[in-house]
Design an enzyme around this catalytic site. Structure first.
Site, PDB file in Angstrom:
ATOM      1  N   ASN A  43       0.817  -1.219   0.000  1.00 28.19           N
ATOM      2  CA  ASN A  43       0.000   0.000   0.000  1.00 28.19           C
ATOM      3  C   ASN A  43       0.853   1.272   0.000  1.00 28.19           C
ATOM      4  O   ASN A  43       1.933   1.315   0.584  1.00 28.19           O
ATOM      5  CB  ASN A  43      -0.991   0.004   1.172  1.00 28.19           C
ATOM      6  CG  ASN A  43      -0.354  -0.197   2.529  1.00 28.19           C
ATOM      7  OD1 ASN A  43       0.672  -0.852   2.659  1.00 28.19           O
ATOM      8  ND2 ASN A  43      -0.965   0.367   3.548  1.00 28.19           N
ATOM      9  N   GLU A  45       0.346   5.369   0.716  1.00 23.81           N
ATOM     10  CA  GLU A  45      -0.579   6.373   1.252  1.00 23.81           C
ATOM     11  C   GLU A  45      -0.185   7.781   0.835  1.00 23.81           C
ATOM     12  O   GLU A  45       0.941   8.043   0.408  1.00 23.81           O
ATOM     13  CB  GLU A  45      -0.627   6.263   2.777  1.00 23.81           C
ATOM     14  CG  GLU A  45      -1.192   4.918   3.210  1.00 23.81           C
ATOM     15  CD  GLU A  45      -1.313   4.776   4.714  1.00 23.81           C
ATOM     16  OE1 GLU A  45      -0.763   5.615   5.459  1.00 23.81           O
ATOM     17  OE2 GLU A  45      -1.977   3.808   5.124  1.00 23.81           O
ATOM     18  N   CYS A  54      -4.342   0.716  -2.400  1.00 25.41           N
ATOM     19  CA  CYS A  54      -4.239  -0.548  -1.668  1.00 25.41           C
ATOM     20  C   CYS A  54      -3.247  -1.502  -2.331  1.00 25.41           C
ATOM     21  O   CYS A  54      -3.057  -1.488  -3.560  1.00 25.41           O
ATOM     22  CB  CYS A  54      -5.598  -1.232  -1.597  1.00 25.41           C
ATOM     23  SG  CYS A  54      -6.771  -0.424  -0.493  1.00 25.41           S
ATOM     24  N   GLU A  56      -3.456  -4.693  -2.863  1.00 27.99           N
ATOM     25  CA  GLU A  56      -4.037  -5.648  -3.820  1.00 27.99           C
ATOM     26  C   GLU A  56      -4.055  -5.061  -5.230  1.00 27.99           C
ATOM     27  O   GLU A  56      -3.744  -5.734  -6.212  1.00 27.99           O
ATOM     28  CB  GLU A  56      -5.482  -6.004  -3.426  1.00 27.99           C
ATOM     29  CG  GLU A  56      -5.618  -6.754  -2.113  1.00 27.99           C
ATOM     30  CD  GLU A  56      -5.754  -5.841  -0.912  1.00 27.99           C
ATOM     31  OE1 GLU A  56      -5.197  -4.727  -0.914  1.00 27.99           O
ATOM     32  OE2 GLU A  56      -6.417  -6.264   0.042  1.00 27.99           O
ATOM     33  N   CYS A  87     -10.503  -4.672   1.438  1.00 34.96           N
ATOM     34  CA  CYS A  87     -11.545  -3.649   1.605  1.00 34.96           C
ATOM     35  C   CYS A  87     -12.608  -3.800   0.498  1.00 34.96           C
ATOM     36  O   CYS A  87     -12.412  -4.530  -0.479  1.00 34.96           O
ATOM     37  CB  CYS A  87     -10.925  -2.252   1.572  1.00 34.96           C
ATOM     38  SG  CYS A  87     -10.452  -1.692  -0.069  1.00 34.96           S
ATOM     39  N   CYS A  90     -11.417  -3.063  -3.012  1.00 29.17           N
ATOM     40  CA  CYS A  90     -10.547  -4.123  -3.550  1.00 29.17           C
ATOM     41  C   CYS A  90     -11.353  -5.352  -3.943  1.00 29.17           C
ATOM     42  O   CYS A  90     -11.016  -6.046  -4.897  1.00 29.17           O
ATOM     43  CB  CYS A  90      -9.469  -4.504  -2.540  1.00 29.17           C
ATOM     44  SG  CYS A  90      -8.142  -3.285  -2.488  1.00 29.17           S
TER      45      CYS A  90
HETATM   46  N1  THU Z   1      -5.261  -1.355   2.799  1.00 31.51           N
HETATM   47  C1  THU Z   1      -4.828  -2.155   1.773  1.00 31.51           C
HETATM   48  O1  THU Z   1      -3.744  -1.933   1.215  1.00 31.51           O
HETATM   49  N2  THU Z   1      -5.624  -3.193   1.403  1.00 31.51           N
HETATM   50  C2  THU Z   1      -6.828  -3.502   1.987  1.00 31.51           C
HETATM   51  O2  THU Z   1      -7.556  -4.345   1.497  1.00 31.51           O
HETATM   52  C3  THU Z   1      -7.210  -2.829   3.229  1.00 31.51           C
HETATM   53  C4  THU Z   1      -6.528  -1.538   3.473  1.00 31.51           C
HETATM   54  C5  THU Z   1      -4.431  -0.217   3.202  1.00 31.51           C
HETATM   55  C6  THU Z   1      -5.044   1.125   2.888  1.00 31.51           C
HETATM   56  C7  THU Z   1      -4.361   1.998   3.906  1.00 31.51           C
HETATM   57  O3  THU Z   1      -3.090   2.370   3.399  1.00 31.51           O
HETATM   58  C8  THU Z   1      -4.161   1.062   5.093  1.00 31.51           C
HETATM   59  O4  THU Z   1      -4.210  -0.241   4.589  1.00 31.51           O
HETATM   60  C9  THU Z   1      -5.230   1.143   6.151  1.00 31.51           C
HETATM   61  O5  THU Z   1      -5.459   2.410   6.610  1.00 31.51           O
END
Ligand code: THU
Length: 126
Positions: A43, A45, A54, A56, A87, A90
């Site tokens: 991930n 941000e 994300c 995935e 999430c 995703c």
């Molecule tokens: N996140 C993912 O990369 N994949 C998911 O399916 C759930 C969430 C990341 C998004 C964000 O950077 C952090 O996890 C949660 O705040």
């Protein structure tokens, strides 16, 4: 090592490249394309939080944009040790781009396996 163990090792490797200074929640993913090649993702941000990407999506797009015709399996791990369920966004993404993939969630306690049809029942589709 079994193919699932290899995928887990690759997903854990991906954790180190995550950029999650805001949530501190790192996610690592490894996907296996139909060719057998493995692609990692993590991930990324952004201070404008909705722009975060994300793990995935990164891994799946890496595979498909390198010419993979499909995705056989997806392994998801987080830096927190618990299961990291994909999430909602995703899930919709996986349904569109890798509907046949086996989805593995790994935690300190073990590995669970799902299909996207189990994780996203009654999905929106056109
Ligand atoms: N996140 C993912 O990369 N994949 C998911 O399916 C759930 C969430 C990341 C998004 C964000 O950077 C952090 O996890 C949660 O705040």
């Amino acid at each position: 090592m079994t193919p699932v163990e290899v995928l887990l090792q690759e997903a854990r490797k991906a954790l180190q490249f995550s950029r999650a200074p805001y949530s501190k929640f790192r996610v690592g993913v490894a996907v296996e394309g139909t060719s057998g090649r493995i692609y990692r993702g993590c991930n990324f941000e952004n201070p404008s939080l909705m722009m975060s990407i994300c793990a995935e999506k990164v891994a799946i797009l890496k595979a498909l944009s390198e010419g993979e015709e499909g995705i056989r399996s997806i392994m998801i791990v987080s830096s927190e040790g618990g299961y990291c369920s994909p999430c909602g966004s995703c899930r919709q993404f996986i349904l569109e781009f890798s509907p046949k993939a086996a989805i593995y969630l790994a935690s300190d306690k073990g590995i669970k396996k799902y299909s996207i049809q189990e994780l996203l029942p009654h999905a929106f589709q056109k």
